[in-house]
Structure formats: C-alpha cells, structure tokens
Design a protein around this motif. Structure first.
Motif, PDB file in Angstrom:
ATOM      1  N   ASP A  57       0.855  -1.188   0.000  1.00  0.00           N
ATOM      2  CA  ASP A  57       0.000   0.000   0.000  1.00  0.00           C
ATOM      3  C   ASP A  57       0.887   1.232   0.000  1.00  0.00           C
ATOM      4  O   ASP A  57       1.424   1.628   1.031  1.00  0.00           O
ATOM      5  N   THR A  58       1.033   1.837  -1.181  1.00  0.00           N
ATOM      6  CA  THR A  58       1.911   2.990  -1.309  1.00  0.00           C
ATOM      7  C   THR A  58       1.203   4.148  -1.986  1.00  0.00           C
ATOM      8  O   THR A  58       0.196   3.973  -2.672  1.00  0.00           O
ATOM      9  N   TYR A  59       1.743   5.334  -1.773  1.00  0.00           N
ATOM     10  CA  TYR A  59       1.245   6.558  -2.401  1.00  0.00           C
ATOM     11  C   TYR A  59       2.446   7.324  -2.929  1.00  0.00           C
ATOM     12  O   TYR A  59       3.493   7.372  -2.284  1.00  0.00           O
ATOM     13  N   TYR A  60       2.285   7.931  -4.097  1.00  0.00           N
ATOM     14  CA  TYR A  60       3.317   8.789  -4.659  1.00  0.00           C
ATOM     15  C   TYR A  60       2.686  10.043  -5.235  1.00  0.00           C
ATOM     16  O   TYR A  60       1.653   9.979  -5.897  1.00  0.00           O
ATOM     17  N   ALA A  61       3.330  11.177  -4.993  1.00  0.00           N
ATOM     18  CA  ALA A  61       2.916  12.396  -5.664  1.00  0.00           C
ATOM     19  C   ALA A  61       3.175  12.241  -7.159  1.00  0.00           C
ATOM     20  O   ALA A  61       4.099  11.519  -7.566  1.00  0.00           O
ATOM     21  N   GLU A  62       2.359  12.889  -7.964  1.00  0.00           N
ATOM     22  CA  GLU A  62       2.507  12.770  -9.416  1.00  0.00           C
ATOM     23  C   GLU A  62       3.904  13.158  -9.886  1.00  0.00           C
ATOM     24  O   GLU A  62       4.427  12.583 -10.826  1.00  0.00           O
ATOM     25  N   SER A  63       4.492  14.111  -9.206  1.00  0.00           N
ATOM     26  CA  SER A  63       5.794  14.627  -9.630  1.00  0.00           C
ATOM     27  C   SER A  63       6.925  13.600  -9.473  1.00  0.00           C
ATOM     28  O   SER A  63       7.981  13.743 -10.090  1.00  0.00           O
ATOM     29  N   VAL A  64       6.706  12.558  -8.659  1.00  0.00           N
ATOM     30  CA  VAL A  64       7.775  11.577  -8.426  1.00  0.00           C
ATOM     31  C   VAL A  64       7.378  10.178  -8.853  1.00  0.00           C
ATOM     32  O   VAL A  64       8.209   9.260  -8.815  1.00  0.00           O
ATOM     33  N   LYS A  65       6.141   9.996  -9.256  1.00  0.00           N
ATOM     34  CA  LYS A  65       5.645   8.667  -9.617  1.00  0.00           C
ATOM     35  C   LYS A  65       6.479   8.082 -10.755  1.00  0.00           C
ATOM     36  O   LYS A  65       6.767   8.759 -11.744  1.00  0.00           O
ATOM     37  N   GLY A  66       6.875   6.823 -10.584  1.00  0.00           N
ATOM     38  CA  GLY A  66       7.689   6.148 -11.590  1.00  0.00           C
ATOM     39  C   GLY A  66       9.182   6.358 -11.409  1.00  0.00           C
ATOM     40  O   GLY A  66       9.989   5.674 -12.040  1.00  0.00           O
ATOM     41  N   ARG A  67       9.563   7.284 -10.544  1.00  0.00           N
ATOM     42  CA  ARG A  67      10.990   7.553 -10.299  1.00  0.00           C
ATOM     43  C   ARG A  67      11.409   7.235  -8.872  1.00  0.00           C
ATOM     44  O   ARG A  67      12.546   6.833  -8.630  1.00  0.00           O
ATOM     45  N   PHE A  68      10.516   7.427  -7.923  1.00  0.00           N
ATOM     46  CA  PHE A  68      10.808   7.193  -6.511  1.00  0.00           C
ATOM     47  C   PHE A  68      10.118   5.915  -6.045  1.00  0.00           C
ATOM     48  O   PHE A  68       9.013   5.602  -6.487  1.00  0.00           O
ATOM     49  N   THR A  69      10.766   5.209  -5.118  1.00  0.00           N
ATOM     50  CA  THR A  69      10.171   4.017  -4.513  1.00  0.00           C
ATOM     51  C   THR A  69      10.374   4.072  -3.008  1.00  0.00           C
ATOM     52  O   THR A  69      11.505   4.190  -2.530  1.00  0.00           O
ATOM     53  N   ILE A  70       9.277   3.991  -2.282  1.00  0.00           N
ATOM     54  CA  ILE A  70       9.341   3.982  -0.823  1.00  0.00           C
ATOM     55  C   ILE A  70       9.260   2.541  -0.337  1.00  0.00           C
ATOM     56  O   ILE A  70       8.569   1.707  -0.922  1.00  0.00           O
ATOM     57  N   SER A  71       9.999   2.255   0.726  1.00  0.00           N
ATOM     58  CA  SER A  71       9.954   0.917   1.313  1.00  0.00           C
ATOM     59  C   SER A  71      10.164   1.049   2.823  1.00  0.00           C
ATOM     60  O   SER A  71      10.541   2.107   3.319  1.00  0.00           O
TER      61      SER A  71
END
Length: 115
Positions: A57-71
């Motif tokens: 269950d993750t969330y990303y701001a549009e500006s970082v989606k596809g580039r950042f990965t939270i773990s």
C-alpha cells in the motif's frame, strides 16, 4: 520520545540516483503509515511518498511517480526512499514522518540535483 534521523542525501547530477534512509528510535512504527516529505526553499513542505502495512500500500505524488520508490523494514524500524532519474526540481530537504505528520520532525537530509 520519538526521534527521526534522515540520511543519504547529497549532490548528484540530473539523471542520478540516491537512497534515503530514515531511522526511527523511541518507539516502533508498527502499522503506522509512514511518509517522506520534502521542502524546497520558499515552498511549503510537500508529501511525496507514503507506505502502509502491508507494504504494497503505497502513495506517490505525481511529480515523483515512476521515479521514486518507498519501502520499509519494520524489523529495523527504518523507512527508505529510492530516488532514480533525479531532476533539478527534486532539490529540497527531505524528511520522514508519519503520513499525518504526528511525530517531531528530524533535521532532514539535503538533496541537491544539478542540471
């Protein structure tokens, strides 16, 4: 008392990568939804990524989606942010906290991306 310590920032060229870490002490974060935030000079602090439990269950701001990965690693009480294909507009101080910003802020870690 909860303490958040962010690390891993630095200066990179555009297109480069960094991996940020947030070590949490004073309590375990259990099922708490954790997040990464950033604040650029003259701008408000922005919520860029969040992770719940289960960790899918993750969330990303549009500006970082596809580039950042939270773990997250619950055993180590640590949250990570893998940042790839960095852009100059990613330059900011990066912080971690609960998604609702309920814990005292740490000192953050500076990320600077040159063009």
């Amino acid at each position: 008392q909860v303490q958040l310590v962010e690390s891993g920032g630095g200066l990179v060229q555009a297109g480069g990568s960094l991996r940020l870490s947030c070590a949490i002490s004073g309590r375990t974060f259990g099922r708490t939804v954790m997040g990464w935030f950033r604040q650029a000079p003259g701008k408000e602090r922005e919520y860029v990524a969040g992770i719940g439990l289960p960790a899918r269950d993750t969330y990303y701001a549009e500006s970082v989606k596809g580039r950042f990965t939270i773990s997250r690693n619950n055993a180590q009480n640590t949250v990570f942010l893998q940042m790839n294909n960095l852009k100059p507009e990613d330059t900011a101080v990066y912080y971690c906290n609960t998604a609702l910003r309920t814990w005292p802020w740490g000192q953050g870690t500076q990320v600077s991306v040159s063009s």
